[in-house]
Design a protein around this motif. Structure first.
Motif, PDB file in Angstrom:
ATOM      1  N   ASP D  13       0.967  -1.233   0.070  1.00  0.00           N
ATOM      2  CA  ASP D  13       0.163   0.012  -0.002  1.00  0.00           C
ATOM      3  C   ASP D  13       0.878   1.274   0.118  1.00  0.00           C
ATOM      4  O   ASP D  13       0.562   2.075  -0.684  1.00  0.00           O
ATOM      5  CB  ASP D  13      -0.787  -0.063   1.170  1.00  0.00           C
ATOM      6  N   THR D  14       1.838   1.251   0.649  1.00  0.00           N
ATOM      7  CA  THR D  14       2.716   2.558   0.683  1.00  0.00           C
ATOM      8  C   THR D  14       4.086   1.897   0.317  1.00  0.00           C
ATOM      9  O   THR D  14       4.519   0.661   1.042  1.00  0.00           O
ATOM     10  CB  THR D  14       2.874   2.975   2.276  1.00  0.00           C
ATOM     11  N   ALA D  15       4.837   2.753  -0.283  1.00  0.00           N
ATOM     12  CA  ALA D  15       6.005   2.214  -0.962  1.00  0.00           C
ATOM     13  C   ALA D  15       7.279   2.878  -0.223  1.00  0.00           C
ATOM     14  O   ALA D  15       7.632   3.752  -0.840  1.00  0.00           O
ATOM     15  CB  ALA D  15       5.895   2.409  -2.586  1.00  0.00           C
ATOM     16  N   TYR D  16       7.620   2.226   0.778  1.00  0.00           N
ATOM     17  CA  TYR D  16       8.958   2.504   1.274  1.00  0.00           C
ATOM     18  C   TYR D  16       9.928   1.465   1.441  1.00  0.00           C
ATOM     19  O   TYR D  16       9.461   0.113   1.686  1.00  0.00           O
ATOM     20  CB  TYR D  16       8.896   2.954   2.566  1.00  0.00           C
ATOM     21  N   LYS D  17      11.508   1.442   1.043  1.00  0.00           N
ATOM     22  CA  LYS D  17      12.083   0.296   1.194  1.00  0.00           C
ATOM     23  C   LYS D  17      12.484   0.232   2.780  1.00  0.00           C
ATOM     24  O   LYS D  17      12.165   0.963   3.614  1.00  0.00           O
ATOM     25  CB  LYS D  17      13.637   0.623   0.372  1.00  0.00           C
ATOM     26  N   LEU D  18      12.701  -1.063   2.994  1.00  0.00           N
ATOM     27  CA  LEU D  18      13.247  -1.510   4.399  1.00  0.00           C
ATOM     28  C   LEU D  18      14.411  -1.891   4.436  1.00  0.00           C
ATOM     29  O   LEU D  18      14.890  -2.526   3.478  1.00  0.00           O
ATOM     30  CB  LEU D  18      12.193  -2.495   4.856  1.00  0.00           C
ATOM     31  N   ASN D  19      15.435  -1.357   5.565  1.00  0.00           N
ATOM     32  CA  ASN D  19      16.460  -1.719   5.650  1.00  0.00           C
ATOM     33  C   ASN D  19      17.193  -3.318   5.952  1.00  0.00           C
ATOM     34  O   ASN D  19      17.696  -3.799   5.362  1.00  0.00           O
ATOM     35  CB  ASN D  19      17.167  -0.959   6.687  1.00  0.00           C
ATOM     36  N   ARG D  20      16.230  -3.955   6.891  1.00  0.00           N
ATOM     37  CA  ARG D  20      16.389  -5.204   7.082  1.00  0.00           C
ATOM     38  C   ARG D  20      15.163  -5.853   7.492  1.00  0.00           C
ATOM     39  O   ARG D  20      14.222  -5.424   8.118  1.00  0.00           O
ATOM     40  CB  ARG D  20      17.355  -5.190   8.533  1.00  0.00           C
ATOM     41  N   VAL D  21      14.906  -6.940   6.688  1.00  0.00           N
ATOM     42  CA  VAL D  21      13.678  -7.699   7.149  1.00  0.00           C
ATOM     43  C   VAL D  21      14.114  -9.277   7.254  1.00  0.00           C
ATOM     44  O   VAL D  21      15.055  -9.795   6.599  1.00  0.00           O
ATOM     45  CB  VAL D  21      12.826  -7.781   5.871  1.00  0.00           C
ATOM     46  N   GLY D  22      13.913  -9.999   8.417  1.00  0.00           N
ATOM     47  CA  GLY D  22      14.490 -11.190   8.470  1.00  0.00           C
ATOM     48  C   GLY D  22      13.794 -12.134   9.597  1.00  0.00           C
ATOM     49  O   GLY D  22      12.758 -11.683  10.162  1.00  0.00           O
ATOM     50  N   VAL D  23      14.459 -13.017  10.066  1.00  0.00           N
ATOM     51  CA  VAL D  23      14.207 -13.946  11.169  1.00  0.00           C
ATOM     52  C   VAL D  23      15.277 -13.772  12.281  1.00  0.00           C
ATOM     53  O   VAL D  23      16.365 -13.659  11.977  1.00  0.00           O
ATOM     54  CB  VAL D  23      14.084 -15.114  10.780  1.00  0.00           C
ATOM     55  N   SER D  24      14.875 -13.601  13.575  1.00  0.00           N
ATOM     56  CA  SER D  24      15.641 -13.814  14.475  1.00  0.00           C
ATOM     57  C   SER D  24      15.461 -14.833  15.699  1.00  0.00           C
ATOM     58  O   SER D  24      14.392 -15.436  15.829  1.00  0.00           O
ATOM     59  CB  SER D  24      15.746 -12.399  15.444  1.00  0.00           C
ATOM     60  N   GLY D  25      16.512 -15.342  16.185  1.00  0.00           N
ATOM     61  CA  GLY D  25      16.221 -16.274  17.356  1.00  0.00           C
ATOM     62  C   GLY D  25      16.336 -17.688  16.815  1.00  0.00           C
ATOM     63  O   GLY D  25      15.671 -18.707  17.422  1.00  0.00           O
ATOM     64  N   VAL D  26      16.900 -17.932  15.612  1.00  0.00           N
ATOM     65  CA  VAL D  26      16.751 -19.316  14.847  1.00  0.00           C
ATOM     66  C   VAL D  26      17.864 -19.878  15.508  1.00  0.00           C
ATOM     67  O   VAL D  26      18.912 -19.830  15.261  1.00  0.00           O
ATOM     68  CB  VAL D  26      16.853 -19.103  13.438  1.00  0.00           C
ATOM     69  N   ARG D  27      17.608 -21.206  16.236  1.00  0.00           N
ATOM     70  CA  ARG D  27      18.479 -21.918  17.003  1.00  0.00           C
ATOM     71  C   ARG D  27      19.102 -23.246  16.187  1.00  0.00           C
ATOM     72  O   ARG D  27      18.030 -24.005  15.647  1.00  0.00           O
ATOM     73  CB  ARG D  27      18.174 -22.445  18.372  1.00  0.00           C
TER      74      ARG D  27
END
Lengths: 292, 292, 292, 292
Positions: D13-27
């Motif tokens: 809907d709104t067009a902004y780039k994102l710096n970091r997208v991901g997963v955290s706490g993957v063991r």
């Protein structure tokens, strides 16, 4: 009287400057004033306070950081300060003043924060948030302050919703089954004078960007209604961050282009053991230039 | 040679016995054998090890607790022990042996634990759990050991599901929209000789009691299927605990009546900022006598 | 009007009673009155609130736990309650009243707590502690309440001090080099009516049992004096617990024999990566009968 | 076959780039090889894995991040990788390859890490540390990797030592009473090919910068000797950071000027309730140009 040695002022064995030297986890009871409120707000604030250290000094006089907080808080007892961000800037300036060898001082503060919120069901509820403030003062006269909120809301996954509908052969528009979970949305924004940002509006911006807000007290009907609300607004962590960015631009058109913005969203995924997150760090100007 | 004073053996100023004196947060790399596995398992275990202390002793010789762990682990390097619960009992016995003034020794252990699990979609996935073990040895010859698992799965609320269906005018049987979230299910059970309990079966019991297990890797289709699976099995935190209790009785009919059972379920509620939880602590015998 | 189903009141698939079912991590802003203080104290309290559940009920109506807190806090806004322990007992009673099927209710509460303390150097300092309260109400009319404090002080090891003196050939009486560290001392005590225990005196009791208290602001001289103070009072974790037990008996001779006492001390050992701890759980009567 | 919608690839809907997208706490359980060791090391690693996201994409396909880890770890099972830093770089590259729309990928990893250390008393002791690795890969071919250690040692305050000596009228050279505490020293350094940095040497560098290392097992004499060692090397948090910086320059003269260095020291002050800390973030080149 015994003359005590100033060990910090000795020349260190190896001469390297240090970026930040200070104290962390300093807890203080703080009284702040919010415009429009009759009563002052009492906060239990945790502070980190640091300065830089030149290569010629063995140590930083860290008791001065704690003295700076105490002095500013004492003054604020007589005359409450408007907003935690203004308080942190005062502490940063006072800390810098007390460390004649430092060129900058930084202060970070966070506190549990309670606000009376209106639920979508017409009732009032006192909800818990985290209030954040940061400030930086330099010997060149730079003075920055930021204010922020972290709010625990809900995110419902738009991708799993479409997939689950497909798998069930449901092709009607409207919501469907999906996984949902706690989403912690965070927005921190620089507030150069004379801009004033209300923490309450930051909460609004974050909660609107999430699938739904959360509430401590929900009776059977309002619990069902909140579930429907969240499923009517499925959101990725990415959507939450973009919604926050869009919201702050709309709500505060007077923020200057140089103002720093940090937006983050963490979904504690109900279908995984790990979290999903999205972050954007930028300036208001860069956001305004973004492709619409 | 300098003779060093034994300060611990002094008589204390005030003479009170102490229930537990020891060390906590002792981290060790541990190699254990699980029956049926070709390879030993390597675990990073955190131990708490304590003894009681009579009123006549000022201090407990705590280095002996660490020595006891080290000695048992060294022996286990040559001949790996079957199961963390047996190792903790050996440590408890060795600790008791080294504290001639103590009447009991307790050991608690926990570790990240990885198991290859079969997903409902036919694939294999290595999933993370917490392995728990506890042991107690007394000077009267009592020797207890417990083994447990905490597993992060999913709970979908049955109450909100019915309410949301009512609000939408949906009176058909079958699943409907509801809030779901991470549910941490825990089961700890005493394993008197010669009963052996497999940690993997404890995982099965917990995951079956939850609305659905969680998986680290889900592609689009399996994500949708997991969502459907969870909504087909809505569960309160209370349901999860009861399901765990039922599961352990069924899976291990040879557990004696005196065996202790601890079952807990925590739902990190997606509609609230707080958690919901349910606990049952009891013996196998009491559960068996429960009204069916 | 749509009639919403009461899913909690359904009969569960498997019929086991549950010991505790409730909510945890409920954060609330609480105003309490302390005798002798002009101003009410504002606390950010975290509550856990639970009841037992009979085998005939599928679920507990958990929103009633949150309602009970809200109702009691609302009443307390008009007429502040004296002490967090009295507030938790009121919440326990109100929670029990709202769950007609439960036979007991338990409430646990903890909060950051600030007190103005006099330093050994004659100055005043506002210090941070943790205030603890617990309560239990049963359908048979039992009503218990406990109040407690955790205080971060200092412990200096008496054993290493003697050893280090021996190794240096120092046989003079008086303090010597040793390892010292943060010691977290905790004291929780039952306060049956009409006994009243002041949280401030609990702080006194704990700090006197430690080698020295800690302070947020120490200038060069007072830092040195605090170091000397701690080395003049070397203490094992065991000594801290015994000192706490001794202190509470002396300070509150009117505590009845049945009153429960829990004392704990944790030293975050500076020479180890693990902690050392000591615990005593008992009643006032048992302590009084202890060998002197 | 049902065709499942690709919701992530929709235009937001709104067009902004994102710096970091991901997963955290993957063991994950990870097997790495260290040069000079006969046996592979088994680590329980926690990963954060992210990419950037262009404004034209609604969501990032996060399952690809988990797939990338799994794929690289599977390959590593057959052929163990030398060092966690190399593994994180491989994961970063594989993650980037799988997100065709991303321009960079970042991976952070940390794990409990055990090393056999020689004590100053001639014995051997297996000690616990935290192993850290980070990597970054970009679509322009940039490939950075960093390796680091956090080690819990001891710091003894040089300022309080001088003051306490003055207050006692002790003007002889040599150690005196002071406060000491746990100091967590951290060093993270970029290792561009072909430089190889041994985690064990990072431990050496940090421990030498602290007043003394800590050990899990100390008998009476060695405990006393460790206390003397620490008091012979009093250190501010600032000294620890400078010592680390000095140590890494000396130990690795082949590190290029562009290599990033991060050094941090946190003292959990025994005389305060708060921590003291010092940080330096810089490049090897800047350090080399520092005034000696």
């Amino acid at each position: 009287m015994v003359r005590l040695p100033d060990v910090q002022a000795l020349v260190p064995d190896t001469a390297y400057k240090l970026n930040r030297v200070g104290v962390s986890g300093v807890r203080k009871l703080v009284r702040v004033r919010r415009p429009g409120l009759d009563e002052d707000i009492v906060l239990t604030v945790t502070f980190d306070i640091s300065v830089d250290l030149p290569p010629t000094m063995k140590g930083s006089h860290m008791s001065r950081n704690v003295e700076a907080v105490s002095e500013i808080l004492e003054r604020a007892t007589a005359t409450p300060v408007e907003g935690l961000e203004n308080l942190t800037l005062q502490i940063a300036k006072e800390t810098l003043r007390r460390h004649e060898y430092a060129t900058e001082a930084e202060v970070k503060a966070s506190a549990d924060y309670f606000l009376e919120r209106k639920t979508p069901f017409g009732t009032l509820s006192t909800e818990w948030f985290t209030l954040i403030a940061e400030a930086r003062a330099t010997s060149k006269g730079e003075a920055r302050k930021l204010v922020g909120i972290e709010a625990t809301g809900m995110s419902a996954c738009p991708c799993a919703m479409e997939t689950a509908k497909s798998l069930r052969g449901d092709h009607a528009p409207g919501p469907g089954l999906t996984h949902n979970q706690r989403n912690r949305g965070m927005l921190i924004v620089e507030v150069p004078e004379p801009v004033h940002v209300e923490a309450d509006r930051l909460v609004d911006i974050i909660e609107r960007a999430q699938s739904a807000p959360t509430f401590e007290l929900l009776k059977r009907r309002s619990e069902g209604e909140l579930v429907l609300l969240a499923h009517d607004h499925p959101r990725f962590v990415e959507d939450v961050v973009r919604g926050i960015l869009h919201g702050i631009l709309e709500a505060y058109p007077d923020l200057p282009d140089e103002a720093i913005i940090y937006a983050r969203s963490i979904s504690e995924e109900s279908i995984h053991k790990h979290d999903a997150y999205a972050v954007r760090e930028t300036t208001v100007g860069e956001l305004r230039r973004a492709p619409a």
